[in-house]
Scaffold this active site. Sequence first.
Site, PDB file in Angstrom:
ATOM      1  N   GLU A   8      95.351  41.314  73.638  1.00  0.00           N
ATOM      2  CA  GLU A   8      96.078  40.247  74.092  1.00  0.00           C
ATOM      3  C   GLU A   8      97.005  41.277  75.220  1.00  0.00           C
ATOM      4  O   GLU A   8      97.909  41.790  74.748  1.00  0.00           O
ATOM      5  CB  GLU A   8      96.981  39.716  72.998  1.00  0.00           C
ATOM      6  CG  GLU A   8      96.063  38.566  72.016  1.00  0.00           C
ATOM      7  CD  GLU A   8      96.712  38.227  70.947  1.00  0.00           C
ATOM      8  OE1 GLU A   8      98.115  38.276  70.857  1.00  0.00           O
ATOM      9  OE2 GLU A   8      96.118  37.463  69.918  1.00  0.00           O
TER      10      GLU A   8
ATOM     11  N   ASN B 236      98.810  41.660  62.229  1.00  0.00           N
ATOM     12  CA  ASN B 236      99.924  40.817  62.016  1.00  0.00           C
ATOM     13  C   ASN B 236      99.881  39.796  60.904  1.00  0.00           C
ATOM     14  O   ASN B 236     100.457  38.788  60.645  1.00  0.00           O
ATOM     15  CB  ASN B 236      99.926  39.799  63.304  1.00  0.00           C
ATOM     16  CG  ASN B 236     100.996  39.276  63.709  1.00  0.00           C
ATOM     17  OD1 ASN B 236     102.144  40.248  63.719  1.00  0.00           O
ATOM     18  ND2 ASN B 236     101.433  38.113  64.454  1.00  0.00           N
ATOM     19  N   ARG B 237      99.202  40.399  59.714  1.00  0.00           N
ATOM     20  CA  ARG B 237      99.123  39.559  58.362  1.00  0.00           C
ATOM     21  C   ARG B 237      99.095  40.696  57.375  1.00  0.00           C
ATOM     22  O   ARG B 237      99.271  40.001  55.936  1.00  0.00           O
ATOM     23  CB  ARG B 237      97.757  38.872  58.400  1.00  0.00           C
ATOM     24  CG  ARG B 237      97.083  37.865  59.475  1.00  0.00           C
ATOM     25  CD  ARG B 237      97.986  36.679  59.214  1.00  0.00           C
ATOM     26  NE  ARG B 237      97.580  35.550  60.245  1.00  0.00           N
ATOM     27  CZ  ARG B 237      97.984  35.536  61.515  1.00  0.00           C
ATOM     28  NH1 ARG B 237      98.845  36.492  62.024  1.00  0.00           N
ATOM     29  NH2 ARG B 237      97.683  34.476  62.119  1.00  0.00           N
TER      30      ARG B 237
ATOM     31  N   ALA C 185     103.028  37.377  57.055  1.00  0.00           N
ATOM     32  CA  ALA C 185     103.592  38.593  57.195  1.00  0.00           C
ATOM     33  C   ALA C 185     103.409  39.264  58.453  1.00  0.00           C
ATOM     34  O   ALA C 185     102.411  40.143  58.646  1.00  0.00           O
ATOM     35  CB  ALA C 185     103.206  39.430  56.022  1.00  0.00           C
ATOM     36  N   THR C 186     104.305  38.975  59.121  1.00  0.00           N
ATOM     37  CA  THR C 186     103.884  39.447  60.690  1.00  0.00           C
ATOM     38  C   THR C 186     104.615  40.929  60.855  1.00  0.00           C
ATOM     39  O   THR C 186     105.222  41.231  59.918  1.00  0.00           O
ATOM     40  CB  THR C 186     104.870  38.646  61.671  1.00  0.00           C
ATOM     41  OG1 THR C 186     106.183  38.756  61.297  1.00  0.00           O
ATOM     42  CG2 THR C 186     104.232  37.215  61.656  1.00  0.00           C
ATOM     43  N   THR C 187     104.256  41.722  61.908  1.00  0.00           N
ATOM     44  CA  THR C 187     104.726  42.864  62.229  1.00  0.00           C
ATOM     45  C   THR C 187     106.013  42.820  62.693  1.00  0.00           C
ATOM     46  O   THR C 187     106.864  43.788  62.254  1.00  0.00           O
ATOM     47  CB  THR C 187     103.821  43.432  63.431  1.00  0.00           C
ATOM     48  OG1 THR C 187     102.450  43.284  63.500  1.00  0.00           O
ATOM     49  CG2 THR C 187     104.107  44.873  63.792  1.00  0.00           C
ATOM     50  N   ARG C 188     106.668  41.861  63.224  1.00  0.00           N
ATOM     51  CA  ARG C 188     107.875  41.882  63.798  1.00  0.00           C
ATOM     52  C   ARG C 188     108.830  41.362  62.393  1.00  0.00           C
ATOM     53  O   ARG C 188     110.115  41.847  62.564  1.00  0.00           O
ATOM     54  CB  ARG C 188     108.349  40.808  64.791  1.00  0.00           C
ATOM     55  CG  ARG C 188     107.663  39.393  64.234  1.00  0.00           C
ATOM     56  CD  ARG C 188     107.837  38.401  65.408  1.00  0.00           C
ATOM     57  NE  ARG C 188     107.162  37.057  65.052  1.00  0.00           N
ATOM     58  CZ  ARG C 188     106.037  36.904  65.227  1.00  0.00           C
ATOM     59  NH1 ARG C 188     105.016  37.273  65.659  1.00  0.00           N
ATOM     60  NH2 ARG C 188     105.711  35.587  64.809  1.00  0.00           N
TER      61      ARG C 188
ATOM     62  N   GLU D 100     104.677  34.236  72.269  1.00  0.00           N
ATOM     63  CA  GLU D 100     103.403  33.668  72.241  1.00  0.00           C
ATOM     64  C   GLU D 100     103.056  32.923  73.545  1.00  0.00           C
ATOM     65  O   GLU D 100     103.750  31.855  73.900  1.00  0.00           O
ATOM     66  CB  GLU D 100     103.043  32.942  71.242  1.00  0.00           C
ATOM     67  CG  GLU D 100     101.687  32.455  71.052  1.00  0.00           C
ATOM     68  CD  GLU D 100     100.960  33.606  70.317  1.00  0.00           C
ATOM     69  OE1 GLU D 100     101.222  33.890  69.288  1.00  0.00           O
ATOM     70  OE2 GLU D 100      99.923  33.852  70.942  1.00  0.00           O
TER      71      GLU D 100
ATOM     72  N   TYR E  68      91.100  32.047  65.857  1.00  0.00           N
ATOM     73  CA  TYR E  68      91.466  31.355  64.745  1.00  0.00           C
ATOM     74  C   TYR E  68      90.209  30.511  64.002  1.00  0.00           C
ATOM     75  O   TYR E  68      90.372  29.814  63.351  1.00  0.00           O
ATOM     76  CB  TYR E  68      92.506  30.440  64.973  1.00  0.00           C
ATOM     77  CG  TYR E  68      94.206  30.878  65.093  1.00  0.00           C
ATOM     78  CD1 TYR E  68      95.122  30.331  65.349  1.00  0.00           C
ATOM     79  CD2 TYR E  68      94.210  32.018  64.728  1.00  0.00           C
ATOM     80  CE1 TYR E  68      96.507  30.537  65.322  1.00  0.00           C
ATOM     81  CE2 TYR E  68      95.463  32.787  64.684  1.00  0.00           C
ATOM     82  CZ  TYR E  68      96.540  31.940  65.194  1.00  0.00           C
ATOM     83  OH  TYR E  68      97.735  32.545  65.179  1.00  0.00           O
TER      84      TYR E  68
END
Lengths: 310, 314
Positions: free
Chosen positions: B25, B71-72, B166-169, B179, B289
């Site tokens: 990305e 990111n999870r 459970a995101t990085t941020r 996004e 996805y």
Amino acid sequence: MAASCRLKPLSRVAVCGGTHGNEMSGIYLAKHWLRDPMELQRGSFAVKPFLGNPRAIEKRVRYVGQDLNRTFTTEFLSSAEAEDEPYEVVLAREINQTYGPKGSAQAFDFMFDLHNTTASMGTCLIVDSEESLLPMHMCHYIQMHYTRSPCPVYLYKLPGEETYSINSVAKAGLALELGPQPQQVVRADLFTQMKDLIACALDFIELFNKGTVFPAFEIEAYKITGRMDYPCYPDGEISAMVHLKLQDKDFLPLNPRDPIFQTFSGEEILYEGNTTIYPAFINEAAYYEKKMAFAKMEKHTFSIPGLQRE
Amino acid sequence: MTSCYVVHEAPVRRVAIFGGTHGNELSGVFLVKHWQENGDEIQRTGLEVRPFITNPRAVKKCTRYIDCDLNRVFDPDNLGRQITEDIPYEVRRAQEINHVFGPKNSNDAYDIIFDLHNTTSNMGGTLILENSRNNFTIQMFHYIKNALAPECCPVFLIEHPNLKYATTRSIAKHPVGVEVGPQPQGVLRADILDKMRKIIKHGLDFVHIFNKGKEFPPCTIEIYKIMEKVDYPRNKNGEITAVIHPSLQDQDWQPLNNGEPIFLTIDGETINYEGDCTVYPTFVNEAAYYEKKQAFVKTVKVKLTAKGIRSSLS
């Protein structure tokens, strides 16, 4: 008046999807035809669908070891088997066995190769050169009968260069390059367009086989002359992106001093060539690894002689 | 002027901007790399703003992830896991990131993390909210939306008992997801980068103004709250048998009503949406996805109110 050329009717035709494992329209279509081949059948010839690069398709990547669509050269096809050679080299030899051998009388008569691009190339038809008579007639037929969108013709072979694509294994070939579509995504609209384009092309083969006389014609086509690379930092990272004004402008004229790149600090980089050229594959994801921003082409009008079957 | 509807929030001292959480990305990757060379644009007085590449190995390979989706994995189990030889790269990386920018849920954690993402879906410049009661973040989003108007800036709330991830941020006190799409993976579009850049600029401006003591009165924003994921129709072998219908393709954030097309089978049949209420789909046809079994996500439009806020130091 140009004499009409006569060529043998086509009896064995192949359609390949998934030469690149992340270009989804062709993969979906090929899988569909493998399950249900009826749609592909016409009276006078057999059509064989197949998946070009199964391992890459499974992993949803362009290739596993090396780009399959650059591997159909003499160097790779006639190299001796070795222990650690890339998967695609082994695969290319197998494909050459099944659908070739390239350059021989046993090779398939025609091969379609189905591709997608992240560039805004619409419904582009790719032929090796204007000298390939049957494909050029097929393109002309498609342009006349598939009128939903313009179908620009892209001639990919540079002078003196050997052909390297999967469909060069057959006696004649045509690639469909549809975009823009992200890698790994299936857009219903492009999938439908690709399906309809193949149907149109197969109609042409049927008419040709049945003896239709196709008169001479003139056709506009874009012939590749070179490439424009991204500006890069000393460490090899690209230092600018395709300019806003060039983005999505495939097949439109690019004039000297038109902007082509913009840096991350906002500076513009202009095209420094002397003549107008026509870009394609503008901002194609797969070409970042070669740092290629777009292909440069010249627009020509070619006179193509008439064609009918022997 | 104080009011009982105003909450005093601690001033913001440390902000991070994450790029490359997904290595393909590219807007975030290139913006962060540019800011690491020349960070003038992201500096604000009194504030540390740190640009950071979260998944450098994935960035180098221009792939979403190496072993698993970074990111999870910022959940307590993964963050607390013992490091062994065969631990996935991203879990090890998550622990490193948590050590530098967290620890998550502690007072030492960074105040704000902007996490930069792209999507192949036509989501425009979307802001992702994790917590419907985070007044500070809602106020920031209200500010950004106004600054970008008349351009749309949808706000997507991912708070949900099962669907929240459970995101990085999420290690920051105020996590902000950015996004921007549509952009293919592995492609850098100037217009998309520009949109992301503007969002960050306004986000940092908000922090700066807040730190200087401005009181932001209570505000209400319209947001899209996640309801449910919808998978592709599949056959007995698990293969996808239909694709996103042309009527739904690119229609992120547009109303989808009962009876309207959502999928088109390979044989040309239409499958329609069946539901009691109008929903607002998003992440329609996101490339990444397919493996998460998600064709699109259903959301509902909700109004969210934030209390007034003011820096506690003013």
